[in-house]
Design a protein around this motif. Sequence first.
Motif, PDB file in Angstrom:
ATOM      1  N   LYS A   1      26.553  35.178  49.122  1.00  0.00           N
ATOM      2  CA  LYS A   1      27.525  36.202  49.436  1.00  0.00           C
ATOM      3  C   LYS A   1      28.240  36.699  48.177  1.00  0.00           C
ATOM      4  O   LYS A   1      28.437  35.917  47.227  1.00  0.00           O
ATOM      5  CB  LYS A   1      28.549  35.550  50.355  1.00  0.00           C
ATOM      6  CG  LYS A   1      29.257  36.470  51.246  1.00  0.00           C
ATOM      7  CD  LYS A   1      30.079  35.651  52.208  1.00  0.00           C
ATOM      8  CE  LYS A   1      31.207  36.536  52.667  1.00  0.00           C
ATOM      9  NZ  LYS A   1      31.924  35.994  53.774  1.00  0.00           N
TER      10      LYS A   1
ATOM     11  N   SER B   1      27.445  34.454  39.368  1.00  0.00           N
ATOM     12  CA  SER B   1      27.483  34.732  37.923  1.00  0.00           C
ATOM     13  C   SER B   1      28.249  33.641  37.182  1.00  0.00           C
ATOM     14  O   SER B   1      27.842  33.207  36.098  1.00  0.00           O
ATOM     15  CB  SER B   1      28.128  36.096  37.670  1.00  0.00           C
ATOM     16  OG  SER B   1      27.414  37.101  38.365  1.00  0.00           O
ATOM     17  N   THR B   2      29.333  33.171  37.775  1.00  0.00           N
ATOM     18  CA  THR B   2      30.128  32.098  37.156  1.00  0.00           C
ATOM     19  C   THR B   2      29.291  30.834  37.003  1.00  0.00           C
ATOM     20  O   THR B   2      29.376  30.131  35.996  1.00  0.00           O
ATOM     21  CB  THR B   2      31.385  31.813  38.013  1.00  0.00           C
ATOM     22  OG1 THR B   2      32.085  33.039  38.220  1.00  0.00           O
ATOM     23  CG2 THR B   2      32.307  30.825  37.328  1.00  0.00           C
TER      24      THR B   2
ATOM     25  N   GLN C   1      36.757  39.602  39.242  1.00  0.00           N
ATOM     26  CA  GLN C   1      37.599  39.380  40.417  1.00  0.00           C
ATOM     27  C   GLN C   1      37.227  40.362  41.521  1.00  0.00           C
ATOM     28  O   GLN C   1      37.648  40.205  42.648  1.00  0.00           O
ATOM     29  CB  GLN C   1      39.087  39.611  40.057  1.00  0.00           C
ATOM     30  CG  GLN C   1      39.600  38.717  38.957  1.00  0.00           C
ATOM     31  CD  GLN C   1      39.926  37.323  39.440  1.00  0.00           C
ATOM     32  OE1 GLN C   1      39.920  37.053  40.624  1.00  0.00           O
ATOM     33  NE2 GLN C   1      40.198  36.428  38.513  1.00  0.00           N
ATOM     34  N   THR C   2      36.474  41.393  41.164  1.00  0.00           N
ATOM     35  CA  THR C   2      36.132  42.425  42.140  1.00  0.00           C
ATOM     36  C   THR C   2      34.809  42.095  42.804  1.00  0.00           C
ATOM     37  O   THR C   2      33.779  42.124  42.152  1.00  0.00           O
ATOM     38  CB  THR C   2      36.010  43.803  41.446  1.00  0.00           C
ATOM     39  OG1 THR C   2      37.069  43.905  40.505  1.00  0.00           O
ATOM     40  CG2 THR C   2      36.057  44.930  42.427  1.00  0.00           C
ATOM     41  N   PRO C   3      34.835  41.747  44.104  1.00  0.00           N
ATOM     42  CA  PRO C   3      33.578  41.404  44.755  1.00  0.00           C
ATOM     43  C   PRO C   3      32.598  42.568  44.718  1.00  0.00           C
ATOM     44  O   PRO C   3      33.002  43.726  44.754  1.00  0.00           O
ATOM     45  CB  PRO C   3      33.974  41.102  46.193  1.00  0.00           C
ATOM     46  CG  PRO C   3      35.445  41.015  46.222  1.00  0.00           C
ATOM     47  CD  PRO C   3      35.969  41.737  45.034  1.00  0.00           C
TER      48      PRO C   3
ATOM     49  N   LYS D   1      32.901  26.300  44.089  1.00  0.00           N
ATOM     50  CA  LYS D   1      34.373  26.226  44.104  1.00  0.00           C
ATOM     51  C   LYS D   1      34.849  24.913  44.724  1.00  0.00           C
ATOM     52  O   LYS D   1      35.838  24.879  45.467  1.00  0.00           O
ATOM     53  CB  LYS D   1      34.982  27.433  44.833  1.00  0.00           C
ATOM     54  CG  LYS D   1      34.392  28.775  44.350  1.00  0.00           C
ATOM     55  CD  LYS D   1      35.108  29.977  44.879  1.00  0.00           C
ATOM     56  CE  LYS D   1      34.349  31.260  44.538  1.00  0.00           C
ATOM     57  NZ  LYS D   1      35.021  32.477  44.921  1.00  0.00           N
TER      58      LYS D   1
ATOM     59  N   ALA E   1      34.777  25.834  37.565  1.00  0.00           N
ATOM     60  CA  ALA E   1      36.110  25.757  36.970  1.00  0.00           C
ATOM     61  C   ALA E   1      36.325  24.404  36.286  1.00  0.00           C
ATOM     62  O   ALA E   1      36.883  24.334  35.193  1.00  0.00           O
ATOM     63  CB  ALA E   1      37.172  25.982  38.043  1.00  0.00           C
TER      64      ALA E   1
HETATM   65  N1  LIG Z   1      38.288  27.943  41.626  1.00  0.00           N
HETATM   66  C1  LIG Z   1      37.066  28.369  41.318  1.00  0.00           C
HETATM   67  N2  LIG Z   1      36.811  29.693  41.260  1.00  0.00           N
HETATM   68  C2  LIG Z   1      35.542  30.095  40.977  1.00  0.00           C
HETATM   69  C3  LIG Z   1      34.501  29.155  40.756  1.00  0.00           C
HETATM   70  N3  LIG Z   1      33.355  29.848  40.549  1.00  0.00           N
HETATM   71  C4  LIG Z   1      33.688  31.150  40.624  1.00  0.00           C
HETATM   72  N4  LIG Z   1      35.000  31.328  40.875  1.00  0.00           N
HETATM   73  C5  LIG Z   1      35.729  32.616  41.000  1.00  0.00           C
HETATM   74  O1  LIG Z   1      35.181  33.398  42.044  1.00  0.00           O
HETATM   75  C6  LIG Z   1      35.192  34.796  41.725  1.00  0.00           C
HETATM   76  C7  LIG Z   1      33.811  35.395  41.887  1.00  0.00           C
HETATM   77  O2  LIG Z   1      32.899  34.825  40.974  1.00  0.00           O
HETATM   78  P1  LIG Z   1      31.545  35.573  40.529  1.00  0.00           P
HETATM   79  O3  LIG Z   1      30.796  34.597  39.693  1.00  0.00           O
HETATM   80  O4  LIG Z   1      31.830  36.912  39.942  1.00  0.00           O
HETATM   81  O5  LIG Z   1      30.831  35.777  41.942  1.00  0.00           O
HETATM   82  P2  LIG Z   1      29.419  36.445  42.251  1.00  0.00           P
HETATM   83  O6  LIG Z   1      28.794  35.633  43.318  1.00  0.00           O
HETATM   84  O7  LIG Z   1      28.628  36.622  40.996  1.00  0.00           O
HETATM   85  O8  LIG Z   1      29.864  37.837  42.862  1.00  0.00           O
HETATM   86  P3  LIG Z   1      28.981  39.181  42.977  1.00  0.00           P
HETATM   87  O9  LIG Z   1      28.417  39.465  41.626  1.00  0.00           O
HETATM   88  O10 LIG Z   1      29.975  40.163  43.447  1.00  0.00           O
HETATM   89  O11 LIG Z   1      27.928  38.943  43.999  1.00  0.00           O
HETATM   90  C8  LIG Z   1      35.713  34.871  40.279  1.00  0.00           C
HETATM   91  O12 LIG Z   1      37.080  35.195  40.343  1.00  0.00           O
HETATM   92  C9  LIG Z   1      35.517  33.466  39.750  1.00  0.00           C
HETATM   93  O13 LIG Z   1      36.424  33.105  38.752  1.00  0.00           O
HETATM   94  C10 LIG Z   1      34.819  27.734  40.811  1.00  0.00           C
HETATM   95  O14 LIG Z   1      33.994  26.837  40.621  1.00  0.00           O
HETATM   96  N5  LIG Z   1      36.098  27.425  41.102  1.00  0.00           N
END
Ligand SMILES: Nc1nc2c(ncn2[C@@H]2O[C@H](COP(=O)(O)OP(=O)(O)OP(=O)(O)O)[C@@H](O)[C@H]2O)c(=O)[nH]1
Length: 212
Positions: free
Chosen positions: A37, A43-44, A60-62, A149, A188
């Motif tokens: 989702k 990406s993180t 921060q922007t989904p 997370k 994190a």
């Molecule tokens: N607390 C915490 N926040 C996290 C963690 N991993 C990601 N986040 C936060 O979740 C948000 C979304 O993370 P992304 O990695 O951009 O998510 P994504 O799945 O790539 O999102 P899309 O590219 O929109 O599909 C960011 O604000 C991150 O900092 C984690 O392990 N712990």
Amino acid sequence: MTKEINFRLTKVLATCGTARQFPPADPMRPEIVLAGKSNVGKSTLINALTGSKRLAYTSQTPGKTRLIIFFEIDETLRLVDVPGYGYAKVSPDVQEKYSGLTNDYLAGDRPLAHILLLLDARHKPGTHDWQLMDWLQTLGHPWSVVLTKSDKLSRQKLLEQKRLIKKLIAARFSLDEDAIIVAGVSAARGSGIPELRQFLASLINARAKKTD
Ligand SMILES: Nc1nc2c(ncn2[C@@H]2O[C@H](COP(=O)(O)OP(=O)(O)OP(=O)(O)O)[C@@H](O)[C@H]2O)c(=O)[nH]1
Ligand SMILES: [Mg+2]
């Protein structure tokens, strides 16, 4: 012999808006997909696995990652970041286009080693998560669950959540709970990251042995 993989040796191989832009498949460089989702932390997690702060774009922007991005690690494997699904603010036809790209990838002739389905450790799988799991089962692709997370939960809650997810998946697909892999990670805090690297390395090594 088991080859060590240096996850720090990672580069962006291709950024693709259409299937035609996918890099040529290389059976010697199997692909591992991160799906989930929007905002789940795909990406993180790529940044955490590769020890980079900004290799994969995070925000921060989904719904920011709209493209399929191929990363190549140590000339040994590829990580594939596919667009997040279920982002409510995107119109259905736009949503369709992105899931279409992911479907092109999944149904295409790629050296697909494994799919990591990322779920937020705090939540149960949603409709789109189940749709993807159904689709992966239909295609016969191997997949596992990564709970992201995990720093948002206590150790005990995380254990309970892992058990619950296993139970739900086992029930849906008539599988043995022990056959379902559910890992927990926190980008994190860095917890679960070395274990996940190890898991990916073992998949790649097992695959290399099979094709020897
Ligand atoms: N607390 C915490 N926040 C996290 C963690 N991993 C990601 N986040 C936060 O979740 C948000 C979304 O993370 P992304 O990695 O951009 O998510 P994504 O799945 O790539 O999102 P899309 O590219 O929109 O599909 C960011 O604000 C991150 O900092 C984690 O392990 N712990
Ligand atoms: Mg992303």
